[in-house]
Design an enzyme around this catalytic site. Structure first.
Site, PDB file in Angstrom:
ATOM      1  N   CYS A  36     -30.151   3.890 -15.889  1.00 30.10           N
ATOM      2  CA  CYS A  36     -29.291   4.809 -16.648  1.00 30.10           C
ATOM      3  C   CYS A  36     -28.731   5.918 -15.775  1.00 30.10           C
ATOM      4  O   CYS A  36     -28.078   6.829 -16.264  1.00 30.10           O
ATOM      5  CB  CYS A  36     -30.022   5.391 -17.848  1.00 30.10           C
ATOM      6  SG  CYS A  36     -31.439   6.410 -17.411  1.00 30.10           S
ATOM      7  N   HIS A  43       0.079  16.402  -0.215  1.00 32.09           N
ATOM      8  CA  HIS A  43      -1.267  15.967   0.169  1.00 32.09           C
ATOM      9  C   HIS A  43      -1.817  14.932  -0.781  1.00 32.09           C
ATOM     10  O   HIS A  43      -2.580  14.051  -0.394  1.00 32.09           O
ATOM     11  CB  HIS A  43      -2.212  17.161   0.235  1.00 32.09           C
ATOM     12  CG  HIS A  43      -2.085  17.887   1.521  1.00 32.09           C
ATOM     13  ND1 HIS A  43      -2.193  17.254   2.729  1.00 32.09           N
ATOM     14  CD2 HIS A  43      -1.826  19.173   1.801  1.00 32.09           C
ATOM     15  CE1 HIS A  43      -2.019  18.121   3.692  1.00 32.09           C
ATOM     16  NE2 HIS A  43      -1.787  19.302   3.159  1.00 32.09           N
TER      17      HIS A  43
END
Ligand code: PEP
Ligand code: MG
Length: 551
Positions: free
Chosen positions: A479, A185
Site C-alpha cells: 500500500c 524551460h
C-alpha cells in the site's frame, strides 16, 4: 468533449487525469508601511535563504538539464542586486517586505522582457522566484507542483523551472501549459525528461481537475475524453482495464485505493477500486488538539466504509508521530520522532494511547456493522511478532475478524514467518520501509534517490516477504507509493504481493499494465529487477523484458 490546441513542445502521446498546479500567491498590497522598516527589511534575507535551500535540495536529487535549470534559479534567488533593491524599497520606500520583493523582481523581469527573445523567456523564471519568496514572507504554501503520488497530466497557467525539474516521467505523464513558448524551460525540460508537452495552449486552465485527457506533444493537440486511454507502440488505444485486477492469464490481484476521508473514498469507488487497501485514519484528525469524540470518529469511519459496502476496507489505526504528529498522542520533545514512539507504539507506552486504540477499534467495528463494508484493521509501525500478536488480540476483543499489520520496519521482514503467523494479512508500507532500510528520511530531497521504490535492496526485501507469504499462506499486499507505478506493479506481483493499493488516479493505468503480463512474465520481471545493480538498471531491465515478452 473539447479539443484544445497549443504549441507542440515535447513529442510523445499520453493520457491521464488532470492535476492542476497550485497558483502563485498574487500581488501583495502596497501597505501598510512597516512600523520598523529596518526589522521588516531584515526579514527578506532569511526568506530568500529558505527558498534557495529548498531549490538546492531539489537540485541535488536530479541531474543534467534539470539540475542546471534549478541551479540557475538558485542563482537568481540569491542575486545580491535583487536583495538590495528589495531592502531599499522597504527602508526608503515604506513597502512591506513581500510587496518590496514583488516590485523589485518586477523591475528585473521588465528589463528582461524588454530584451526580447530568449531573455524575455527568462522573465518567467524571475516571476517564479518572486512568487516563492513572497509566499514565504506571507506564510503561504510554496506555489507550484505538490508531491505527486500517482500518474497524471499536469495542467498549469505556466510551470516554473523549479516545478518541471523535479518531475518524474511515469508520474508526470504529460504537461500542458496555457503560457510559455517553445524555448521555455517547461519545453526544454519536458524534452530532456521525455515527457510529452504542449505549451501556449489557450483555455488549458479551464480543464477541470480530474478530467481525463489525451495529450499529443507532436501536434500540440489536447483532447478531453471520457476515459483515460493507454499508449501502446506510439498509438493510442482504449484502456484495457475492466475494473478487475488480474494478470493476462487470470491471476487475481485486487486493486485497492488509498483514502483518507469519505470524499476520496467515493471518488475511488467511482474509479472502480475493488476496496480500500489503506484508510489513513489519522489524516482526518491531524489538526485535532484533543482526541476526537467517538461520534466524530464514527462519522469519519462510516463515511469511508459506506462508499464500499460489500467490499474490503482496510483501516489503519492512528499512525501518530514523525511526519504525521497528532497533538493528542504524540510525545513532545523526542530527539528523533521517526525512531520514537510512533504508530502502534503510542498504544504500548504509559499514557492515553492504549485507551485511544480501544475507542478507535470499537468505533471502527460499530461503523462497519452499520455500513456492511468488510472491515479489516491493521496497525502501523510493527517491528516484532510479539507486537503483532498483541495487536491482533486487541482487535479480537472488539470482534474484528480480520486483523493485520503494516510491514514498514526491516526487522519485521527479517522475521516475516513469525510475524505473518500471528496475523490474518499484512500490507507493506514501502514509503517507510525504504526510509528505514536506507536510513534516508522520506521527506528529505537530497536523499530522495535512496527512497526510490525500484531500489534492488527494497525489492529483495519484498521478495523475502513474498516467500514468507507463500510459506505461511498469509496474504501480503503493498500500500506504499510503489504500488501506484504501472511499470513496477507486475514486478510486485511477481514478488508474491497479493493486492496493490494506491491513489485512485493510478488504478486504471496499473490495471492495464497488469492485464498485459502473465504471472510468469511478472516473475521474470521481478527476478530481473532484484538482480539489477541500481534503480535505473532495474527499470531498464524490466522495460526491455516487457517488450520482449509482448513480442
Ligand atoms: C508507507 O509507509 O508506505 C505507508 C503506506 O504509510 P504512510 O505513507 O502513511 O506512512
Ligand atoms: Mg508508513
Amino acid at each position: 468533449m473539447r479539443t484544445l490546441s497549443g504549441i507542440p513542445a515535447s513529442s510523445g502521446r499520453a493520457s491521464g487525469r488532470v492535476v492542476r498546479v497550485a497558483d502563485a500567491p498574487g500581488e501583495p498590497p502596497v501597505g501598510p508601511a512597516p512600523l520598523d522598516p529596518a526589522a521588516e527589511a531584515a526579514r527578506i534575507a532569511p526568506a530568500v535563504a529558505v527558498v534557495a535551500a529548498r531549490l538546492e535540495a531539489r537540485a541535488a536529487t536530479v541531474t543534467g538539464d534539470a539540475r542546471d535549470v534549478l541551479e540557475a534559479t538558485v542563482a537568481m534567488v540569491t542575486d545580491p542586486a535583487l536583495l538590495d533593491y528589495a531592502r531599499d524599497l522597504v527602508t526608503g520606500g515604506g513597502r512591506p517586505a513581500a510587496r518590496a520583493v514583488y516590485e523589485a523582481a518586477g523591475a528585473f523581469a521588465d528589463l528582461l522582457t524588454g530584451m526580447g527573445g530568449y531573455m524575455a523567456e527568462r522573465a518567467r523564471d524571475i516571476h517564479d522566484v518572486r512568487d516563492r519568496i513572497v509566499a514565504e514572507l506571507l506564510g503561504l504554501p510554496a506555489p507550484g507542483v505538490a508531491d505527486l503520488d500517482a500518474p497524471c497530466v499536469l495542467v498549469a497557467a505556466d510551470l516554473a523551472p523549479a516545478d518541471t525539474a523535479g518531475l518524474r516521467p511515469g508520474i508526470a505523464l504529460a504537461l500542458v501549459t496555457e503560457q510559455g513558448g517553445p524555448t521555455s524551460h517547461t519545453a526544454i525540460l519536458a524534452r530532456s525528461l521525455g515527457i510529452p508537452a504542449v505549451v501556449g495552449c489557450a483555455g488549458a486552465t479551464s480543464i477541470a481537475e480530474g478530467a481525463a485527457v489525451v495529450v499529443d506533444g507532436a501536434t500540440g493537440v489536447v483532447q478531453e475524453v471520457t476515459e483515460v486511454v493507454e499508449q501502446e507502440n506510439g498509438a493510442v488505444v482504449a484502456a484495457e482495464w475492466d475494473g478487475v485486477g488480474r494478470t493476462s492469464d487470470g491471476h487475481g490481484v485486487p486493486l485497492l485505493a488509498n483514502v483518507g476521508e469519505a470524499k476520496g473514498a467515493v471518488t475511488a469507488a467511482g474509479l472502480r477500486a475493488q476496496g480500500v487497501g489503506l484508510f489513513r485514519t489519522e489524516l482526518a484528525f491531524l489538526s485535532a488538539a484533543e482526541e476526537p469524540s467517538v461520534a466524530r470518529q464514527h462519522e469519519v469511519y462510516a463515511g469511508v466504509l459506506a462508499a464500499f459496502a460489500g467490499l474490503p476496507v482496510t483501516a489503519r489505526t492512528l499512525d501518530a508521530g514523525a511526519d504525521k504528529p497528532l497533538p493528542f498522542l504524540t510525545l513532545d520533545g523526542e530527539p528523533n520522532p521517526a525512531l520514537g514512539v510512533r504508530g502502534l507504539r503510542v498504544a504500548r507506552v504509559p499514557g492515553p494511547g492504549s485507551d485511544v486504540l480501544d475507542r478507535q477499534l470499537a468505533t471502527l467495528a460499530a461503523a462497519a456493522a452499520e455500513t456492511g463494508a468488510e472491515l479489516k484493521v491493521m496497525a502501523p509501525m510493527v517491528a516484532t511478532a510479539e507486537e503483532a500478536r498483541w495487536f491482533v488480540a486487541r482487535c479480537r476483543e472488539h470482534g474484528i475478524r480480520s486483523a493485520g499489520v503494516m510491514i514498514e520496519v526491516p526487522a519485521a521482514v527479517l522475521t516475516a514467518h513469525e510475524v505473518l503467523a500471528e496475523v490474518d494479512f499484512a500490507s507493506v508500507g514501502t514509503n517507510d520501509l525504504a526510509q528505514y532500510l536506507f536510513a534516508a528520511d522520506r521527506q528529505s530531497g537530497p536523499v530522495a534517490a535512496l527512497n526510490d521504490p525500484w531500489q534492488p535492496a527494497l525489492l529483495r526485501l519484498l521478495r523475502l516477504l513474498g516467500e514468507a507469504s507463500a510459506a505461511t499462506g498469509t496474504p501480503v499486499g503493498v500500500c506504499g507509493e510503489a504500488a501506484a507505478d504501472p511499470a513496477l506493479a507486475p514486478v510486485l506481483v511477481g514478488l508474491g504481493m497479493a493486492t496493490l493499493s494506491m491513489g485512485a488516479g493510478a488504478l486504471a493505468a496499473v490495471g492495464a499494465s497488469l492485464a498485459g503480463a502473465s504471472l510468469e512474465d511478472c516473475r521474470e520481471r521481478a527476478e530481473a529487477a532484484c538482480a539489477a545493480a541500481d534503480p535505473a538498471a532495474a527499470r531498464q531491465a524490466v522495460a526491455e523484458l516487457a517488450v520482449k515478452q509482448a513480442g
